[in-house]
Write a protein that holds these residues in place. Structure first.
Motif, short mmCIF file in Angstrom:
data_model
loop_
_atom_site.label_atom_id
_atom_site.label_comp_id
_atom_site.label_asym_id
_atom_site.label_seq_id
_atom_site.Cartn_x
_atom_site.Cartn_y
_atom_site.Cartn_z
N HIS A 11 0.82 -0.90 -0.08
CA HIS A 11 -0.14 -0.32 0.03
C HIS A 11 1.00 1.23 -0.01
CE1 HIS A 11 0.69 -1.17 4.36
NE2 HIS A 11 0.46 0.33 4.57
N SER A 14 2.39 6.00 5.00
CA SER A 14 3.28 7.04 4.65
C SER A 14 4.53 7.24 4.87
CB SER A 14 3.21 7.20 6.59
OG SER A 14 1.95 7.62 7.44
N THR A 15 4.44 5.13 5.24
CA THR A 15 5.43 5.18 4.28
C THR A 15 6.35 5.68 3.20
OG1 THR A 15 5.57 3.61 5.89
CG2 THR A 15 7.98 3.56 5.03
N THR A 83 6.28 0.44 10.54
CA THR A 83 7.41 -0.27 11.75
C THR A 83 5.65 -1.12 12.16
OG1 THR A 83 8.45 0.99 12.28
CG2 THR A 83 7.61 0.56 13.54
N CYS A 85 5.04 -3.81 15.20
CA CYS A 85 5.03 -4.23 16.08
C CYS A 85 6.65 -3.97 16.24
CB CYS A 85 5.19 -6.09 16.31
SG CYS A 85 3.78 -6.15 16.57
N MET A 86 6.86 -2.75 15.92
CA MET A 86 8.70 -1.31 16.77
C MET A 86 9.72 -2.76 15.57
SD MET A 86 9.13 -0.93 20.22
CE MET A 86 7.67 0.26 20.80
N THR A 122 8.37 4.02 8.67
CA THR A 122 7.78 5.09 9.79
C THR A 122 6.96 4.55 10.57
OG1 THR A 122 5.44 5.31 8.22
CG2 THR A 122 7.22 7.04 8.38
N GLY A 125 3.82 5.96 16.75
CA GLY A 125 4.24 6.65 17.36
C GLY A 125 5.48 5.80 17.69
N ALA A 126 6.36 5.00 18.21
CA ALA A 126 7.40 4.05 18.16
C ALA A 126 8.24 3.05 17.64
CB ALA A 126 7.14 3.25 20.08
C1 FMN Z 1 0.67 -4.61 12.24
C2 FMN Z 1 0.06 -3.74 13.04
C3 FMN Z 1 1.88 -2.97 13.57
C4 FMN Z 1 2.11 -2.14 14.54
N1 FMN Z 1 3.02 -1.64 14.77
C5 FMN Z 1 3.55 -0.70 15.56
C6 FMN Z 1 4.41 -0.10 16.10
O1 FMN Z 1 4.85 -0.61 16.80
N2 FMN Z 1 3.99 1.09 16.26
C7 FMN Z 1 3.84 2.28 16.65
O2 FMN Z 1 3.93 3.32 16.47
N3 FMN Z 1 3.05 1.64 15.08
C8 FMN Z 1 2.84 0.38 15.23
N4 FMN Z 1 1.48 0.22 13.76
C9 FMN Z 1 1.12 1.79 13.10
C10 FMN Z 1 1.63 1.56 12.19
O3 FMN Z 1 3.47 2.08 11.97
C11 FMN Z 1 1.77 3.19 11.17
O4 FMN Z 1 0.26 3.36 10.58
C12 FMN Z 1 2.63 4.12 9.91
O5 FMN Z 1 2.90 4.82 9.92
C13 FMN Z 1 2.70 2.73 8.75
O6 FMN Z 1 2.99 3.36 7.92
P1 FMN Z 1 2.29 2.89 6.83
O7 FMN Z 1 0.97 4.30 6.52
O8 FMN Z 1 3.28 3.38 5.30
O9 FMN Z 1 1.52 1.86 6.20
C14 FMN Z 1 1.71 -0.78 13.51
C15 FMN Z 1 -0.15 -1.12 12.50
C16 FMN Z 1 0.16 -2.37 11.97
C17 FMN Z 1 -1.08 -2.84 10.54
#
Ligand code: FMN
Length: 232
Positions: A11, A14-15, A83, A85-86, A122, A125-126
């Protein structure tokens, strides 16, 4: 300049947008190939080790071959992963396993020792910087001498819902990084890469490698007789 982007997701969140910003800011003439995971490589390593004999013996080689070729032909490698699960996403971890033959402990490609790479993640949060770690470490072990890690907490779960302030940070950071990458120089091979190479060479010489085919590969490249995979 040739660029390959491996997206650890299908998809465009943000990344993906962060990587797009970066590409927009590389202002030298470039040719870019992009692969999406799992769309373009939808497998897990089965642990058969056939690739150690010869890469094309991997049961998934038909899908891997165009990616492998693009990576070898590129000057700059960009990896993106949300990101999760970190950590990096599961499709990107599967990619790392499927390309483990490239590690210096096995059959590294000489071309990797002159490339640059960027790893982008991205998180809501963390854990974004942390998620770039395993990918950067893989690239180090592939022999890539210059690797940038970019991890950012974006306070959102999508590009659309990201606060404008955060978007501005990404745009500013990618402009800065893009400027650096626009200067297409071959990076210096640092002490860490040299030390790892020396260590792996000792391992192959002592027959501690995972297969005799690896030692033969090192021999054929002249690396057991003092030749190096880098130029300077
Ligand atoms: C399976 C899953 C695990 C995630 N784990 C974390 C995490 O460990 N820390 C965090 O801050 N966000 C976490 N998120 C939120 C995503 O990191 C966040 O939406 C990020 O911006 C996703 O980038 P994207 O927009 O490119 O998908 C998680 C989301 C999903 C679906």
């Amino acid at each position: 300049m040739k660029i390959t982007v491996i997206h650890g997701q299908n998809h465009k969140g943000s990344t993906w947008h962060a990587a797009e910003e970066l590409l927009k800011n590389i202002d030298t003439e470039h040719e870019c190939r992009e692969f999406y995971l799992p769309r373009d490589l939808d497998h897990f390593c089965s642990g058969c080790l056939a690739c150690l004999k010869s890469r094309d013996r991997c049961p998934f080689w038909p899908e891997k071959e165009p990616i492998d070729r693009a990576l070898r032909e590129s000057d700059l490698l960009i990896f993106t992963t949300p990101t999760y699960c970190m950590l990096p996403s599961a499709p990107l971890k599967a990619f790392m396993d499927l390309f483990f033959t490239n590690w210096m402990s096995h059959k590294p490609y000489a071309e990797m020792f002159s490339k640059r790479a960027v790893v982008i993640s991205t998180a809501a949060g963390a854990g974004a910087k942390r998620a770039t770690g395993p990918v950067a470490e893989m690239l180090l072990y592939w022999g890539v001498p210059k690797i940038w890690r970019y991890g950012l907490a974006v306070n959102a779960c999508s590009w659309e819902s990201m606060p404008e302030k955060k978007k501005a940070v990404i745009i500013k950071d990618m402009k800065k990084l893009g400027k650096k990458l626009s200067v297409g120089k071959i990076p210096h091979v640092g002490i860490k890469t040299r030390a790892l190479f020396r260590l792996m060479k000792g391992m192959q010489k002592a027959d501690w490698g995972a297969s005799p085919d690896e030692k033969q590969y090192w021999q054929e490249n002249g690396w057991l007789d003092g030749k190096k995979p880098w130029v300077q």
